[in-house]
Design a protein around this motif. Structure first.
Motif, mmCIF file in Angstrom:
data_model
loop_
_atom_site.group_PDB
_atom_site.id
_atom_site.type_symbol
_atom_site.label_atom_id
_atom_site.label_comp_id
_atom_site.label_asym_id
_atom_site.label_seq_id
_atom_site.Cartn_x
_atom_site.Cartn_y
_atom_site.Cartn_z
ATOM 1 N N GLY A 144 2.671 -1.506 14.510
ATOM 2 C CA GLY A 144 2.089 -1.852 13.214
ATOM 3 C C GLY A 144 3.010 -1.482 12.056
ATOM 4 O O GLY A 144 3.100 -2.219 11.069
ATOM 5 N N TYR A 145 3.696 -0.348 12.160
ATOM 6 C CA TYR A 145 4.630 0.049 11.109
ATOM 7 C C TYR A 145 5.755 -0.985 10.980
ATOM 8 O O TYR A 145 6.134 -1.383 9.864
ATOM 9 C CB TYR A 145 5.249 1.412 11.426
ATOM 10 C CG TYR A 145 4.274 2.563 11.450
ATOM 11 C CD1 TYR A 145 3.097 2.526 10.705
ATOM 12 C CD2 TYR A 145 4.520 3.701 12.230
ATOM 13 C CE1 TYR A 145 2.191 3.582 10.738
ATOM 14 C CE2 TYR A 145 3.630 4.758 12.258
ATOM 15 C CZ TYR A 145 2.469 4.693 11.519
ATOM 16 O OH TYR A 145 1.582 5.735 11.548
ATOM 17 N N SER A 146 6.295 -1.393 12.115
ATOM 18 C CA SER A 146 7.379 -2.378 12.088
ATOM 19 C C SER A 146 6.885 -3.694 11.485
ATOM 20 O O SER A 146 7.575 -4.308 10.663
ATOM 21 C CB SER A 146 7.903 -2.608 13.508
ATOM 22 O OG SER A 146 8.993 -3.489 13.510
ATOM 23 N N ASP A 147 5.691 -4.127 11.895
ATOM 24 C CA ASP A 147 5.134 -5.368 11.356
ATOM 25 C C ASP A 147 4.930 -5.275 9.847
ATOM 26 O O ASP A 147 5.187 -6.232 9.111
ATOM 27 C CB ASP A 147 3.793 -5.688 12.040
ATOM 28 C CG ASP A 147 3.968 -6.148 13.480
ATOM 29 O OD1 ASP A 147 5.084 -6.573 13.825
ATOM 30 O OD2 ASP A 147 2.997 -6.074 14.247
ATOM 31 N N TYR A 148 4.470 -4.113 9.386
ATOM 32 C CA TYR A 148 4.221 -3.943 7.951
ATOM 33 C C TYR A 148 5.538 -4.015 7.173
ATOM 34 O O TYR A 148 5.621 -4.663 6.118
ATOM 35 C CB TYR A 148 3.526 -2.610 7.689
ATOM 36 C CG TYR A 148 3.007 -2.475 6.271
ATOM 37 C CD1 TYR A 148 1.736 -2.926 5.944
ATOM 38 C CD2 TYR A 148 3.802 -1.934 5.265
ATOM 39 C CE1 TYR A 148 1.259 -2.834 4.643
ATOM 40 C CE2 TYR A 148 3.340 -1.836 3.969
ATOM 41 C CZ TYR A 148 2.062 -2.289 3.656
ATOM 42 O OH TYR A 148 1.600 -2.208 2.368
ATOM 43 N N ILE A 149 6.569 -3.347 7.687
ATOM 44 C CA ILE A 149 7.882 -3.376 7.024
ATOM 45 C C ILE A 149 8.382 -4.811 6.896
ATOM 46 O O ILE A 149 8.894 -5.218 5.841
ATOM 47 C CB ILE A 149 8.889 -2.526 7.816
ATOM 48 C CG1 ILE A 149 8.535 -1.040 7.703
ATOM 49 C CG2 ILE A 149 10.317 -2.755 7.301
ATOM 50 C CD1 ILE A 149 9.335 -0.147 8.644
ATOM 51 N N SER A 177 0.833 -1.186 0.000
ATOM 52 C CA SER A 177 0.000 0.000 0.000
ATOM 53 C C SER A 177 0.875 1.246 0.000
ATOM 54 O O SER A 177 1.636 1.475 0.945
ATOM 55 C CB SER A 177 -0.909 0.003 1.240
ATOM 56 O OG SER A 177 -1.494 1.261 1.431
ATOM 57 N N GLU A 178 0.810 2.033 -1.063
ATOM 58 C CA GLU A 178 1.595 3.270 -1.124
ATOM 59 C C GLU A 178 1.197 4.220 0.001
ATOM 60 O O GLU A 178 2.040 4.926 0.562
ATOM 61 C CB GLU A 178 1.386 3.961 -2.488
ATOM 62 C CG GLU A 178 1.991 3.223 -3.662
ATOM 63 C CD GLU A 178 3.512 3.110 -3.547
ATOM 64 O OE1 GLU A 178 4.131 4.031 -2.974
ATOM 65 O OE2 GLU A 178 4.070 2.101 -4.028
ATOM 66 N N LYS A 179 -0.072 4.206 0.349
ATOM 67 C CA LYS A 179 -0.555 5.061 1.434
ATOM 68 C C LYS A 179 0.101 4.665 2.751
ATOM 69 O O LYS A 179 0.517 5.525 3.533
ATOM 70 C CB LYS A 179 -2.074 4.955 1.536
ATOM 71 C CG LYS A 179 -2.681 5.832 2.619
ATOM 72 C CD LYS A 179 -4.201 5.675 2.671
ATOM 73 C CE LYS A 179 -4.778 6.535 3.790
ATOM 74 N NZ LYS A 179 -6.268 6.376 3.892
ATOM 75 N N LYS A 180 0.213 3.367 2.980
ATOM 76 C CA LYS A 180 0.819 2.881 4.221
ATOM 77 C C LYS A 180 2.306 3.222 4.247
ATOM 78 O O LYS A 180 2.841 3.634 5.287
ATOM 79 C CB LYS A 180 0.629 1.365 4.337
ATOM 80 C CG LYS A 180 0.999 0.798 5.707
ATOM 81 C CD LYS A 180 -0.001 1.249 6.761
ATOM 82 C CE LYS A 180 0.263 0.600 8.096
ATOM 83 N NZ LYS A 180 -0.695 1.044 9.126
ATOM 84 N N ILE A 181 2.973 3.042 3.121
ATOM 85 C CA ILE A 181 4.402 3.361 3.051
ATOM 86 C C ILE A 181 4.634 4.854 3.291
ATOM 87 O O ILE A 181 5.574 5.246 3.993
ATOM 88 C CB ILE A 181 4.985 2.915 1.697
ATOM 89 C CG1 ILE A 181 4.986 1.377 1.616
ATOM 90 C CG2 ILE A 181 6.396 3.453 1.511
ATOM 91 C CD1 ILE A 181 5.409 0.824 0.279
ATOM 92 N N ASP A 182 3.769 5.708 2.736
ATOM 93 C CA ASP A 182 3.877 7.152 2.976
ATOM 94 C C ASP A 182 3.676 7.469 4.456
ATOM 95 O O ASP A 182 4.352 8.337 5.018
ATOM 96 C CB ASP A 182 2.842 7.916 2.151
ATOM 97 C CG ASP A 182 3.180 7.924 0.674
ATOM 98 O OD1 ASP A 182 4.354 7.647 0.334
ATOM 99 O OD2 ASP A 182 2.279 8.195 -0.142
#
Length: 616
Positions: free
Chosen positions: A600-605, A218-223
């Motif tokens: 959540g950010y760490s998990d997504y990465i 998700s570009e939105k999530k990465i931003d």
């Protein structure tokens, strides 16, 4: 024989299953109770999940039904015993990713066996000595009673169980909206929903997570992650580049907790050498470990990457195919040589793979050392550090050297090899054995650091030394509290004891003193980047010399700072000054949401392997 007796005898296996398994789960729940949650609150979700199993079993004939319930009893009892043993050490509940990494336990049999209690296996007593006789009777004398009412009864029981279970799940989702999807606090879920519902949810989420990996990024999530990383960076004004061009020697010490620093037993300092070196260094006295199921591997993962551990299992296994921007690679790009030193089996915790991923040029593992003195799990710290000195001498400067000690590993049962340190009245106790072990390691670290000093190495090197995780599990906590003369067993007091030492020694001792900044293992890498003027990118931690906040986040969603401690396991806030419960307000609620965002950010990465897609 009247109908009531016929009904009872024909369904004796079902009745016994309901009563016995419900009782087991409730007794197991008592192991997780902290006083903030009532034991009886588990009854509704427990009986609901048990009734769902029973209703399904009633679709089958008598023989198949009794065998099915017997198998379920074995599986449930096995989960309970495994959870109890796991909880004793990790203070967490076992999960599928942990089981996938379970073969690692083969190398730490003494640690696992020391956690076992003969009482645990009482959960299998009925399976071995009661259920077989009940099932034999039911299969021999039972009959297919009331066949005309079988389907309605089964559907009614199933509906009853599903409705009660739905009510429990819905209530928890309203109370903690992100808990059931993220599973960030497995203990709390088990306390609220019971062991059966937890493991079903764990299986569902584990399968779902693997499917989610296939979903496009998700570009939105990465931003969103990039925005957080930008806002999280410090200005770096203090000590910026002060160690540029110097060597970095980083030492991760097995089970070194902060309470031993400056403490004495029987009139003797426990860690005289570390105390001495702490006075010659910048010493952080509010530094916490942040490990999860990966234990030691989580500590080294965080300090070298500034990413949180996996939500379940070990990042070293689950994400071994990922791309990282780790500390060794960062140093290599600046012309440094890099090496990791740990005299244990190279493939343990997947280190032989992960160290290459991180950018280490060389990994000196078990095969690189002479096994001339074995204590506990492997090569003694004395031999390891002495041999490592020679290897350090051969490294091209500037270099980054990462060393991990081993001798002070749980369960501290090699007391005769630790030397003659007299712990007085604690002799023969768990805590006494630990103090002997860590005193031994302190001696070896003292000789190692003194040797570096005598060689002149420290004139051109920064030394970072820290403990990886706790040494005394909570079920042995009474010994520790008594030793420290702490009368209160409150959650705040216990959490304050979960500190590990961090000392940073500078060349010529240009910077030294006690630093009260609150930090954790996530913050080591950003701190090193500032000192050595390395590019600081893709990090979720903070620079300890220039902190923009002093919050320490734990994998289960708890957090601590100088004002508050939030215990996610009980969903309770505490004042750090008074130790008393504090009411949730808008600021604290926002803090809790920010904590979950960061996890959540760490998990997504990690789950989506997007490190290279973040800002450079």
């Amino acid at each position: 024989m009247d109908k009531s007796n016929v009904l009872f005898l024909n369904f004796l296996d079902v009745i016994f299953f309901i009563v016995c398994v419900t009782f087991k789960i409730l007794v197991y729940g008592k192991h997780l109770e902290t006083g903030h949650m009532k034991f009886v609150s588990l009854f509704i979700p427990t009986i609901a999940s048990v009734m769902i199993i029973v209703s399904i079993s009633l679709f089958f004939n008598t023989g198949a039904r009794s065998r099915m319930l017997y198998i379920f009893n074995i599986v449930i009892s096995s989960f309970i015993v495994s959870d109890i043993i796991y909880f004793r050490y990790f203070k967490d509940i076992i999960s599928l990713p942990v089981l996938a990494n379970g073969f690692q336990l083969g190398a730490v049999k003494s640690s696992v066996s020391s956690l076992m209690n003969i009482k645990d296996f009482l959960y299998f007593f009925d399976i071995a000595f009661i259920v077989p006789f009940i099932n034999r009777y039911v299969r021999q004398y039972g009959s297919n009673v009331f066949p005309d009412y079988k389907l309605p009864v089964v559907m009614l029981l199933l509906l009853f169980g599903v409705v009660l279970d739905f009510k429990s799940f819905y209530g928890l989702s309203r109370e903690q909206p992100r808990l059931l999807s993220t599973m960030y606090n497995k203990v709390y879920i088990t306390r609220k929903l019971g062991v059966l519902n937890y493991h079903c949810l764990d299986i569902y989420n584990s399968v779902s997570a693997n499917i989610t990996k296939l979903v496009p990024d998700s570009e939105k999530k990465i931003d969103e992650i990039n925005t957080f990383i930008d806002n999280n960076k410090s200005d770096g004004k203090s000590l910026k580049g002060s160690a540029e061009g110097k060597n970095l020697i980083m030492i991760q010490v097995e089970a070194l907790q902060e309470f031993v620093m400056g403490a004495s037993v029987n009139g003797q300092e426990i860690t005289p050498n570390l105390n001495r070196w702490a006075r010659r260094s910048e010493y952080f006295n509010n530094f916490y470990y942040q490990v999860a199921a990966g234990g030691t591997s989580d500590a080294e993962f965080m300090t070298n990457n500034s990413l949180y551990p996996a939500s379940a299992g070990s990042a070293y296994f689950l994400y071994s195919g990922n791309r990282f921007h780790a500390m060794p690679e960062n140093f290599k790009k600046k012309g440094y040589s890099t090496a990791a030193f740990h005299a244990f089996r190279e493939n343990f915790w997947n280190r032989n793979i992960m160290y290459k991923k991180f950018g280490f040029d060389t990994f000196y593992g078990e095969k690189s050392y002479r096994g001339n003195e074995i204590i506990g799990m492997g090569l003694s710290d004395r031999s390891f550090l002495n041999q490592s000195l020679i290897k350090l001498d051969s490294m091209k400067s500037p270099y980054y050297a990462f060393l991990i000690t081993l001798t002070s590993h749980f369960p501290y049962d090699q007391v005769n090899k630790y030397g003659n340190f007299d712990v007085g009245s604690l002799n023969g106790t768990f805590l006494g054995n630990y103090l002997k072990a860590i005193h031994y390691t302190d001696q070896q670290l003292g000789m190692f650091l003194d040797s570096l000093d005598e060689r002149g190495t420290l004139k051109n090197s920064v030394v970072v030394l820290y403990g990886d995780h706790y040494a005394v599990p909570k079920d042995r906590g009474n010994q520790l509290l008594k030793f420290l003369n702490i009368n209160s067993t409150s959650d705040v007091n216990w959490e304050k004891l979960q500190k590990v030492p961090l000392l940073v020694h500078f060349p010529d001792e240009s910077v030294k003193g006690v630093n009260n900044t609150y930090g954790g293992e996530m913050d080591v890498y950003p701190t090193v980047c500032n000192l050595f003027n390395l590019p600081e990118k893709d990090m979720l931690g903070k620079d300890l010399f220039n902190p923009i906040n002093q919050r320490v986040i734990f994998r289960n969603g708890s957090f601590i700072d100088k004002n508050y401690y939030y215990s996610s396991g009980d969903n309770v806030y505490y004042s750090m000054k008074t130790g008393k419960k504090a009411a949730e307000n808008d600021r604290l609620r926002k803090e809790k949401e920010n904590v979950l965002d960061q996890l959540g950010y760490s998990d997504y990465i990690l789950k989506h392997n997007v490190m290279d897609k973040l800002k450079k």
